[in-house]
Design a protein around this motif. Structure first.
Motif, PDB file in Angstrom:
ATOM      1  N   PHE A 247       0.807  -1.213   0.000  1.00 36.68           N
ATOM      2  CA  PHE A 247       0.000   0.000   0.000  1.00 36.68           C
ATOM      3  C   PHE A 247       0.845   1.271   0.000  1.00 36.68           C
ATOM      4  O   PHE A 247       0.402   2.320  -0.476  1.00 36.68           O
ATOM      5  N   LEU A 248       2.054   1.173   0.564  1.00 37.32           N
ATOM      6  CA  LEU A 248       2.937   2.336   0.665  1.00 37.32           C
ATOM      7  C   LEU A 248       4.334   1.907   0.221  1.00 37.32           C
ATOM      8  O   LEU A 248       5.162   1.478   1.038  1.00 37.32           O
ATOM      9  N   PRO A 249       4.611   1.990  -1.069  1.00 38.09           N
ATOM     10  CA  PRO A 249       5.886   1.493  -1.606  1.00 38.09           C
ATOM     11  C   PRO A 249       7.123   2.156  -0.999  1.00 38.09           C
ATOM     12  O   PRO A 249       8.222   1.592  -1.075  1.00 38.09           O
ATOM     13  N   ALA A 250       6.966   3.336  -0.404  1.00 38.19           N
ATOM     14  CA  ALA A 250       8.121   4.024   0.191  1.00 38.19           C
ATOM     15  C   ALA A 250       8.556   3.410   1.518  1.00 38.19           C
ATOM     16  O   ALA A 250       9.576   3.826   2.091  1.00 38.19           O
ATOM     17  N   MET A 251       7.835   2.417   1.993  1.00 38.18           N
ATOM     18  CA  MET A 251       8.219   1.744   3.237  1.00 38.18           C
ATOM     19  C   MET A 251       9.619   1.156   3.078  1.00 38.18           C
ATOM     20  O   MET A 251       9.896   0.407   2.141  1.00 38.18           O
ATOM     21  N   PRO A 252      10.559   1.482   3.981  1.00 37.07           N
ATOM     22  CA  PRO A 252      11.941   0.994   3.838  1.00 37.07           C
ATOM     23  C   PRO A 252      12.064  -0.482   4.221  1.00 37.07           C
ATOM     24  O   PRO A 252      11.236  -1.027   4.949  1.00 37.07           O
ATOM     25  N   ASP A 253      13.119  -1.109   3.717  1.00 38.28           N
ATOM     26  CA  ASP A 253      13.372  -2.510   4.061  1.00 38.28           C
ATOM     27  C   ASP A 253      13.841  -2.660   5.506  1.00 38.28           C
ATOM     28  O   ASP A 253      13.684  -3.726   6.102  1.00 38.28           O
ATOM     29  N   GLU A 254      14.412  -1.588   6.046  1.00 37.18           N
ATOM     30  CA  GLU A 254      14.927  -1.659   7.414  1.00 37.18           C
ATOM     31  C   GLU A 254      14.513  -0.411   8.187  1.00 37.18           C
ATOM     32  O   GLU A 254      15.064   0.668   7.995  1.00 37.18           O
ATOM     33  N   PRO A 255      13.503  -0.519   9.063  1.00 36.63           N
ATOM     34  CA  PRO A 255      13.117   0.628   9.890  1.00 36.63           C
ATOM     35  C   PRO A 255      14.170   0.914  10.949  1.00 36.63           C
ATOM     36  O   PRO A 255      15.120   0.142  11.124  1.00 36.63           O
ATOM     37  N   LEU A 256      13.993   2.013  11.647  1.00 39.08           N
ATOM     38  CA  LEU A 256      14.905   2.315  12.759  1.00 39.08           C
ATOM     39  C   LEU A 256      14.888   1.177  13.772  1.00 39.08           C
ATOM     40  O   LEU A 256      15.926   0.738  14.252  1.00 39.08           O
ATOM     41  N   PHE A 257      13.704   0.724  14.107  1.00 40.29           N
ATOM     42  CA  PHE A 257      13.537  -0.470  14.934  1.00 40.29           C
ATOM     43  C   PHE A 257      12.087  -0.925  14.822  1.00 40.29           C
ATOM     44  O   PHE A 257      11.222  -0.209  14.300  1.00 40.29           O
ATOM     45  N   THR A 258      11.849  -2.129  15.309  1.00 44.23           N
ATOM     46  CA  THR A 258      10.522  -2.741  15.229  1.00 44.23           C
ATOM     47  C   THR A 258      10.120  -3.260  16.602  1.00 44.23           C
ATOM     48  O   THR A 258      10.909  -3.927  17.274  1.00 44.23           O
ATOM     49  N   ASN A 259       8.905  -2.934  17.027  1.00 43.41           N
ATOM     50  CA  ASN A 259       8.340  -3.492  18.256  1.00 43.41           C
ATOM     51  C   ASN A 259       7.190  -4.428  17.888  1.00 43.41           C
ATOM     52  O   ASN A 259       6.348  -4.080  17.045  1.00 43.41           O
ATOM     53  N   ILE A 260       7.145  -5.582  18.520  1.00 38.91           N
ATOM     54  CA  ILE A 260       6.108  -6.570  18.235  1.00 38.91           C
ATOM     55  C   ILE A 260       5.385  -6.923  19.537  1.00 38.91           C
ATOM     56  O   ILE A 260       6.020  -7.250  20.542  1.00 38.91           O
ATOM     57  N   TYR A 261       4.062  -6.837  19.494  1.00 38.23           N
ATOM     58  CA  TYR A 261       3.238  -7.125  20.661  1.00 38.23           C
ATOM     59  C   TYR A 261       2.212  -8.190  20.281  1.00 38.23           C
ATOM     60  O   TYR A 261       1.404  -7.988  19.377  1.00 38.23           O
ATOM     61  N   ARG A 262       2.265  -9.307  20.961  1.00 45.29           N
ATOM     62  CA  ARG A 262       1.325 -10.404  20.698  1.00 45.29           C
ATOM     63  C   ARG A 262       0.177 -10.348  21.705  1.00 45.29           C
ATOM     64  O   ARG A 262       0.387 -10.532  22.901  1.00 45.29           O
ATOM     65  N   TRP A 263      -1.010 -10.112  21.200  1.00 39.69           N
ATOM     66  CA  TRP A 263      -2.202 -10.050  22.038  1.00 39.69           C
ATOM     67  C   TRP A 263      -3.114 -11.225  21.699  1.00 39.69           C
ATOM     68  O   TRP A 263      -3.757 -11.232  20.651  1.00 39.69           O
ATOM     69  N   ARG A 264      -3.143 -12.224  22.570  1.00 42.16           N
ATOM     70  CA  ARG A 264      -4.031 -13.366  22.353  1.00 42.16           C
ATOM     71  C   ARG A 264      -5.481 -12.986  22.637  1.00 42.16           C
ATOM     72  O   ARG A 264      -6.401 -13.552  22.031  1.00 42.16           O
ATOM     73  N   GLU A 265      -5.686 -12.082  23.568  1.00 37.06           N
ATOM     74  CA  GLU A 265      -7.012 -11.520  23.838  1.00 37.06           C
ATOM     75  C   GLU A 265      -6.875 -10.007  23.719  1.00 37.06           C
ATOM     76  O   GLU A 265      -6.570  -9.316  24.677  1.00 37.06           O
ATOM     77  N   ALA A 266      -7.100  -9.511  22.512  1.00 39.23           N
ATOM     78  CA  ALA A 266      -6.822  -8.104  22.226  1.00 39.23           C
ATOM     79  C   ALA A 266      -7.985  -7.196  22.606  1.00 39.23           C
ATOM     80  O   ALA A 266      -7.828  -6.272  23.407  1.00 39.23           O
ATOM     81  N   VAL A 267      -9.144  -7.444  22.037  1.00 34.40           N
ATOM     82  CA  VAL A 267     -10.312  -6.589  22.265  1.00 34.40           C
ATOM     83  C   VAL A 267     -11.503  -7.479  22.589  1.00 34.40           C
ATOM     84  O   VAL A 267     -11.740  -8.486  21.911  1.00 34.40           O
ATOM     85  N   CYS A 268     -12.242  -7.112  23.614  1.00 30.38           N
ATOM     86  CA  CYS A 268     -13.469  -7.832  23.957  1.00 30.38           C
ATOM     87  C   CYS A 268     -14.504  -7.592  22.862  1.00 30.38           C
ATOM     88  O   CYS A 268     -14.760  -6.452  22.477  1.00 30.38           O
ATOM     89  N   ILE A 269     -15.082  -8.675  22.356  1.00 34.90           N
ATOM     90  CA  ILE A 269     -16.039  -8.587  21.256  1.00 34.90           C
ATOM     91  C   ILE A 269     -17.460  -8.681  21.802  1.00 34.90           C
ATOM     92  O   ILE A 269     -17.826  -9.683  22.425  1.00 34.90           O
ATOM     93  N   GLY A 270     -18.251  -7.667  21.551  1.00 30.69           N
ATOM     94  CA  GLY A 270     -19.654  -7.686  21.962  1.00 30.69           C
ATOM     95  C   GLY A 270     -20.470  -8.475  20.959  1.00 30.69           C
ATOM     96  O   GLY A 270     -21.183  -7.900  20.133  1.00 30.69           O
ATOM     97  N   GLN A 271     -20.371  -9.804  21.030  1.00 26.74           N
ATOM     98  CA  GLN A 271     -21.083 -10.643  20.068  1.00 26.74           C
ATOM     99  C   GLN A 271     -22.576 -10.652  20.369  1.00 26.74           C
ATOM    100  O   GLN A 271     -23.003 -10.283  21.469  1.00 26.74           O
ATOM    101  N   PRO A 272     -23.404 -11.054  19.407  1.00 30.28           N
ATOM    102  CA  PRO A 272     -24.854 -11.063  19.643  1.00 30.28           C
ATOM    103  C   PRO A 272     -25.228 -11.818  20.915  1.00 30.28           C
ATOM    104  O   PRO A 272     -24.767 -12.933  21.153  1.00 30.28           O
TER     105      PRO A 272
END
Length: 446
Positions: free
Chosen positions: A372-397
């Motif tokens: 979507f954004l071809p100007a994205m570099p191959d190597e950023p300054l740094f990368t942070n990764i956050y794994r959320w197994r339960e990210a947002v509570c879903i108000g299901q029916p």
């Protein structure tokens, strides 16, 4: 009265604050090494990161009242939700999502270009005409904690409701994007009541605190540090003969007159055997989205000026619900001239990525951003990764209806037990904070 609060996320901290202000004896047990739950902030090399929750909507009255009581009223800051939608030629057209005249009129030209350029196709806009009158008529019914008059819409999914009232085009071009961007889940998983509430929140403005959204939980944790014990997972809430007796934590029994479990529904079911069946049935209706949140720090501006988000509807087959540049939140979120790009993976993509190693995730997301954004570099300054197994509570029916019944008729079915958590109202950080205050006040009254 001795009170045990289980969990030091937004709901737990709000409960601790309310109880301490009233002079109650409180101890809060947090299973992890840090407090805040999903409302946290990290800092690195001049950047400020919000790994979980990203903003407060203007309707977050409880959160803002807490901030005022903590002396943070001057730290609040707002920005425009300028989101861009993809076009057939691969470009994006921006539009400001707001009903505030002070934001709408200065950006009217942009809105007209968006409509003229088919930022959302005409067929979808025509579909929206079937939904808009209802939304306007019932606008005030879609409150985060005051939504009972809209529970007739809780029986069907947002997807089914939108198709029935409008059509498939507006579902795919607008409501799916809103659903995925705000909950990291598709509209088939949300109730129509919850979906309409999210739409109302989105168009009323976004807020954070200058130095990070998590500064509110940091301030609460600092003020009540003597009452909070980290790395202390509660193994069991002891309930006997319809009355709470205390908790088991780190192999020891702690007696309590009141227990306020401020936990995810999943965890509460795990540690609270003996809950009434109506509680168990309602808690089983609570589900959560999953996210692998990847943040790239860049030494230049990747988005056009003042753009906050790129929305990527599922028809683009993107693994992200969207991208956002958090540098627009305040001057403190990134050094001058830099970007902080959040990649919001969702649904099956998030689950697959959460099983990968960090290097593999980084490469996959850089490739995805480049789509979507071809100007994205191959190597950023740094990368942070956050794994959320339960990210947002879903108000299901059915979820809102189930907990409305509990709050009306069964909230005190277990003597001394006062539930707190975002699932008790329309899922949000505001609902979490409100539920914590509500539980504490109920305990103090009774």
């Amino acid at each position: 009265m001795k009170v045990v609060v289980v969990g030091a996320g937004m709901a737990g901290l709000a409960a601790v604050h309310t109880l301490k202000q009233a002079g109650a004896e409180v101890v809060c047990f947090e299973s992890g090494g840090n407090v805040g739950g999903r409302v946290i902030t990290e800092r690195r090399d001049g950047f400020v990161f919000d790994p979980g929750a990203q903003f407060f909507f203007n309707q977050y009255a409880t959160c803002f009242r807490l901030a005022d009581e903590l002396g943070m009223s001057g730290d609040r800051t707002a920005w425009l939700f300028r989101g861009a939608f993809p076009q057939k030629d691969g470009t994006f057209l921006p539009v400001v999502a707001s009903i505030n005249p002070k934001e709408v009129f200065p950006n009217l030209g942009e809105t007209l270009r968006f409509l003229a350029g088919a930022g959302i196709p005409f067929k979808a806009l025509k579909d929206f005409a079937g939904i808009l009158p209802m939304f306007i008529k019932r606008y005030h019914e879609f409150g985060l904690v005051d939504y009972e008059s809209a529970l007739d819409l809780d029986r069907e999914s947002l997807a089914d409701f939108v198709v029935r009232m409008g059509g498939k085009a507006i579902l795919e071009h607008l409501f799916q994007s809103v659903s995925a961007a705000l909950t990291l889940a598709d509209p088939e998983r949300l109730s129509a009541t919850y979906g309409m509430g999210l739409l109302k929140c989105m168009i009323n403005g976004l807020n954070t605190f200058k130095h990070g959204l998590g500064t509110i939980t940091e301030r609460l944790a600092g003020k009540y540090a003597d009452s909070i014990t980290c790395n202390s997972p509660v193994q069991r809430i002891v309930i006997e003969s319809g009355k709470v007796k205390g908790v088991e934590v780190n192999g020891a029994y702690v007696q309590a007159d009141v227990v306020i479990p401020a936990l995810t529904a999943t965890k509460l079911l795990e540690i609270a055997p003996g809950l009434p069946e109506i509680y168990v049935q309602a808690l089983h209706k609570v589900t959560y989205s999953e996210c692998c949140h990847v943040v790239f720090a860049l030494p230049f501006k990747l988005f056009p000026k003042d753009w906050y988000a790129l929305l990527t509807p599922r028809f683009t087959k993107a693994m992200v619900s969207g991208l956002s540049d958090n540098a627009v939140k305040s001057e403190y979120y990134a050094p001058s001239g830099c970007s902080q790009i959040s990649c919001w993976t969702y649904e099956r993509f998030a689950h697959e990525l959460n099983e990968m190693g960090d290097d593999e995730i980084k490469l996959a997301l850089i490739k995805e951003v480049k789509r979507f954004l071809p100007a994205m570099p191959d190597e950023p300054l740094f990368t942070n990764i956050y794994r959320w197994r339960e990210a947002v509570c879903i108000g299901q029916p059915g979820m809102l209806s189930a907990f409305t019944e509990i709050k009306r008729n069964h909230y005190r079915d277990v003597s001394g037990l006062y539930l707190a958590g975002e699932y008790l109202n329309m899922p949000s950080v505001e609902s979490a904070a409100y539920s914590g205050v509500f539980a504490a006040q109920a305990a103090l009254r009774n």
